[in-house]
Design an enzyme around this catalytic site. Sequence first.
Site, short mmCIF file in Angstrom:
data_model
loop_
_atom_site.label_atom_id
_atom_site.label_comp_id
_atom_site.label_asym_id
_atom_site.label_seq_id
_atom_site.Cartn_x
_atom_site.Cartn_y
_atom_site.Cartn_z
N LYS A 1 0.86 -1.19 0.00
CA LYS A 1 0.00 0.00 0.00
C LYS A 1 0.89 1.23 0.00
CE LYS A 1 -0.44 -0.56 4.97
NZ LYS A 1 -1.33 -0.88 6.08
N ASN B 1 3.47 2.12 2.68
CA ASN B 1 4.67 1.29 2.77
C ASN B 1 5.70 1.62 1.69
OD1 ASN B 1 3.67 -0.08 4.94
ND2 ASN B 1 2.93 -1.83 3.77
N ASP C 1 7.67 -2.25 4.49
CA ASP C 1 7.14 -2.94 5.66
C ASP C 1 6.78 -4.38 5.38
OD1 ASP C 1 6.13 -3.69 8.05
OD2 ASP C 1 4.48 -2.30 8.10
N THR D 1 -4.92 -4.37 4.14
CA THR D 1 -5.72 -3.18 4.38
C THR D 1 -6.90 -3.25 3.42
OG1 THR D 1 -3.64 -2.10 4.82
CG2 THR D 1 -5.55 -0.68 4.57
#
Length: 346
Positions: A121, A124, A140, A159
């Site tokens: 996402k 990151n 991440d 997410t």
Amino acid sequence: DGGQNVGAFSEVVLAEEKGTQRLVAIKCIPKKALQGKENNIENEIAVLHRIKHTNIVSLEDIFESTSHLYLVMQLVSGGELFDRIVEKGFYTERDASQLIHQILDAVKYLHDMGIVHRDLKPENLLYYSMDEDSKIMISDFGLSKIEDTGSVMSTACGTPGYVAPEVLAQKPYSKAVDCWSIGVISYILLCGYPPFYDENDAKLFEQILKAEYEFDSPYWDDISDSAKDFICHLMEKDFMKRYTTDQALQHPWICGDTALDKNIHESVSAQIKKNFAKSKWKQAFNATAVVRHMRRLQLGTSLEGPSQITPTSPCHAQALLLQEEDEEEEEEEEGPGRSLPHCLLP
């Protein structure tokens, strides 16, 4: 438990390696928080250790104390993807294409190693440095898992806005979930808003499950058909038909010259500001502010007194740590004495 990944309870501190004055980020993970999750973190570390790619933040070292695990990570100080786009004066499809090219390269590397990221996402994606032409880095790995051959990866994690339909459908899923997320990121990079959005999670999930998204006017009027074609191949509901990283890298929008040079900065940055409001508490550790601050204090050379911390057991990464909070102004007034970390190396 998808959401509660290690990132949720670890803190990141900035450290300087005394010998070289090189700055690194140290992820401090309290062992208390790992009870029952030891496998998770061992897995995360095993994954991180194997990864060496120019667009992926690397794990450089690991230390352990009785109370904490310390992961010494490469420091990236160029800030978040969206912030950089908003700050630019000029931004084009070609810029977006070059960003996605780097992300595809990195994710192809992971996939070739049998690693699925699972939580790609924009938050990151960080710039390596403040340079105008800085590379982008994937930062991440809280949710990544090594993909065992034939394994069923079916934890609902990630997410919601970036998660692939098959994850929500609780079907077995694989590398294709990352390609979907890259499609979503590409979409946002070209218009500044997400393809799926609803206040109500159930409705959001429904949209994603049906892969219902549009290239709405006027936002997409000036975007090339090639860009839309690229996105459609990645945000393809059927993961068997979805492009792989290899196929995506061969698309003319990435490797050819179909990405337009028209400046789309004004509309995209206006939408980013509207749709991705920065909430203070969610803000990632702002490395640049702290780096500037440390440079001013000339850490490791001019500090005296209680702030001069030497780890009790000798190790080559004797480091001075700074707390994560972005308290530059206060610290300027109160002087360097108060930058005491609450997490020390062993």
